[in-house]
Write a protein that holds these residues in place. Structure first.
Motif, mmCIF file in Angstrom:
data_model
loop_
_atom_site.group_PDB
_atom_site.id
_atom_site.type_symbol
_atom_site.label_atom_id
_atom_site.label_comp_id
_atom_site.label_asym_id
_atom_site.label_seq_id
_atom_site.Cartn_x
_atom_site.Cartn_y
_atom_site.Cartn_z
ATOM 1 N N VAL A 1 0.743 -1.279 0.120
ATOM 2 C CA VAL A 1 -0.044 -0.014 -0.214
ATOM 3 C C VAL A 1 0.900 1.255 -0.046
ATOM 4 C CG1 VAL A 1 -1.751 1.358 1.344
ATOM 5 C CG2 VAL A 1 -1.959 -1.349 1.169
ATOM 6 N N TYR B 1 3.177 2.203 -1.686
ATOM 7 C CA TYR B 1 3.339 2.675 -3.185
ATOM 8 C C TYR B 1 2.250 3.399 -3.848
ATOM 9 C CZ TYR B 1 7.462 -0.321 -2.604
ATOM 10 O OH TYR B 1 8.544 -1.180 -2.231
ATOM 11 N N ARG B 2 1.130 3.500 -2.913
ATOM 12 C CA ARG B 2 0.362 4.630 -3.420
ATOM 13 C C ARG B 2 0.558 5.827 -3.074
ATOM 14 N NH1 ARG B 2 -5.267 1.101 -1.418
ATOM 15 N NH2 ARG B 2 -4.955 -0.726 -2.849
ATOM 16 N N ASP B 3 1.595 6.019 -2.191
ATOM 17 C CA ASP B 3 1.962 7.470 -1.557
ATOM 18 C C ASP B 3 2.758 8.150 -2.483
ATOM 19 O OD1 ASP B 3 2.545 9.514 0.015
ATOM 20 O OD2 ASP B 3 3.040 8.566 1.450
ATOM 21 N N ARG B 4 2.336 9.136 -3.022
ATOM 22 C CA ARG B 4 3.451 10.060 -4.119
ATOM 23 C C ARG B 4 4.532 10.266 -3.257
ATOM 24 N NH1 ARG B 4 0.385 15.751 -5.477
ATOM 25 N NH2 ARG B 4 -0.308 16.278 -3.215
ATOM 26 N N TRP C 1 7.259 7.775 -3.885
ATOM 27 C CA TRP C 1 7.893 7.740 -5.205
ATOM 28 C C TRP C 1 8.574 9.104 -5.454
ATOM 29 C CZ3 TRP C 1 8.295 3.964 -7.513
ATOM 30 C CH2 TRP C 1 7.158 2.673 -7.674
#
Length: 407
Positions: free
Chosen positions: A195, A197-200, A203
């Protein structure tokens, strides 16, 4: 501190030496393999690619395996990879050996970190990780210059044999000194950790690390031919200049580790900006031997001064995923270590000269500064989020994180 933790530090010394030593061996490897120096530089990218793939892959696949047995298997594969590289009859075989060694290296990092923290009380976990990281610092100060020295006097293959010998010593140490570690009572669930990797912000942190690391290694990978072909120094100077870079790395790590907890973004901005200045100066004054030597030292300081903050930022935004946070940080650095040498080799191949690699590196670090600025604007409440605990599995952060950042 248990002697087993120091044994892991010895293993990391071998791993780190193998990862970075080619920067001092590229001309010799290129001549022997009948390839261009930029193509030989892709061997550095090959190792980094293996680390990018291996960090998350092996963090997941070895999660439920016995820790000690996994370490033994990984350091054995790594050592065999060094032997394969030393005996490689062709560039292709050498390339594959680098990828295999990197996969084992990535797995050893992840598992070794979890074993190190499991062998000490909670209050000594940061010290245990510091011992392991000390092996990496020594690799830059001693291992990489020693590899260049061996390559200069006995051929580049001798450096691979030396790392294979260090790996054998580490293997014996792990077998004799590292105890069996009981698995944690509650195993992490990887699909829940995905989950993050849903947070910008995750990235953005990955991009900052990759661009900052890529900028430095875009130039550092071709430092040896820059010293000899542009600055006019003899081959015998290369080990000493690489050692000077390593000394700068030690100083930078010590300073960055002291101030990162309170001033994370200040360290990011100042460290990456300093690297940009030094890379641009390296390109401008590449014909001056004195300038290149001084700038190599300063680049080591600025790059490793920024390192703790780059790691800390990844663990800060990915702290909800104890297994994947360490793999994400490792993969991010090695994305840069893949792209940097490739970009440097590309600009050299088109005929712009070795100094062009420093210009290209400066371009990457300028981009990193832009991404840091974006991160500051969108971080919101993440800056005040609670400190993630040190995980029982996976690689823990290099520096403890505070609940509030002032920088």
């Amino acid at each position: 501190m248990p002697i087993a933790v120091h044994t892991l530090g010895v293993a990391v010394f071998a791993l780190g030496t193998s990862e970075f030593m080619l920067s001092g061996l590229l001309p010799a490897v290129a001549d022997d393999m009948n390839v261009s120096v930029p193509r030989a530089g892709l061997l550095i990218s090959a190792f980094a690619i293996g680390m990018v793939v291996g960090a998350p892959l092996l963090a997941a696949t070895t999660l439920r395996l016995p820790r000690r047995a996994t370490l033994i298997a990984l350091i054995s594969v790594f050592g065999l990879g060094q032997i394969a590289g030393a005996l490689a009859p062709s560039y292709a075989v050498l390339f594959v050996s680098r990828v295999v060694s990197a996969l084992a290296c990535a797995g050893f990092w992840a598992v070794g970190a979890s074993v190190a923290v499991a062998m000490v009380p909670v209050t000594q976990r940061a010290r245990a990780i510091a011992v392991m990281l000390g092996g990496l610092s020594l690799a830059n100060v001693l291992g990489v210059p020693a590899g260049a020295f061996l390559g200069d006097h006995f051929g580049w293959r001798s450096a691979f044999w030396a790392v294979a010998g260090a790996s054998a010593l580490a293997l014996v140490g792990v077998v004799l000194l590292v105890p069996r570690i009981a698995p944690p009572a509650e195993q992490p669930v990887l699909r829940r950790e995905l989950v993050i990797y849903r947070d910008r912000q995750v990235w953005l942190a990955v991009a900052v690390v990759a661009l900052a690391a890529g900028g430095v290694f875009c130039a550092f990978s071709y430092l040896a031919p820059l010293l000899t072909d542009v600055a006019g120094l003899g081959d015998g100077w290369v080990p000493g200049v690489l050692a000077l870079f390593g000394v700068g790395a030690l100083i930078g790590t010590a300073i960055g580790g002291q101030v990162t907890d309170e001033r994370l973004f200040t360290v990011l901005f100042s460290g990456i900006a300093a690297s940009t200045v030094f890379l641009g100066s390296l390109a401008l004054f590449s014909a001056s031997a004195v300038a290149v030597v001084i700038l190599a030292f300063l680049l080591g300081v600025s790059a490793f001064y920024t390192g703790p903050a780059l790691n800390a930022r990844v663990f800060e935004v990915a702290g909800a995923a104890p297994t994947l946070a360490g793999a994400t940080a490792t993969a991010s650095f090695n994305l840069g270590n893949t792209a940097g040498p490739w970009l440097g080799g590309t600009v050299i191949d088109v005929g712009w000269g070795y100094e062009a690699a420093a210009w290209a590196g400066a371009g990457l670090t300028v981009s990193a500064l832009g991404v840091v600025a974006v991160s500051v604007r969108v971080r919101g409440s993440a800056e005040g989020s609670p400190t993630p605990p040190l995980p029982e599995t996976g690689a823990p952060p290099q520096t403890p994180l505070l609940k509030r950042r002032r920088g």
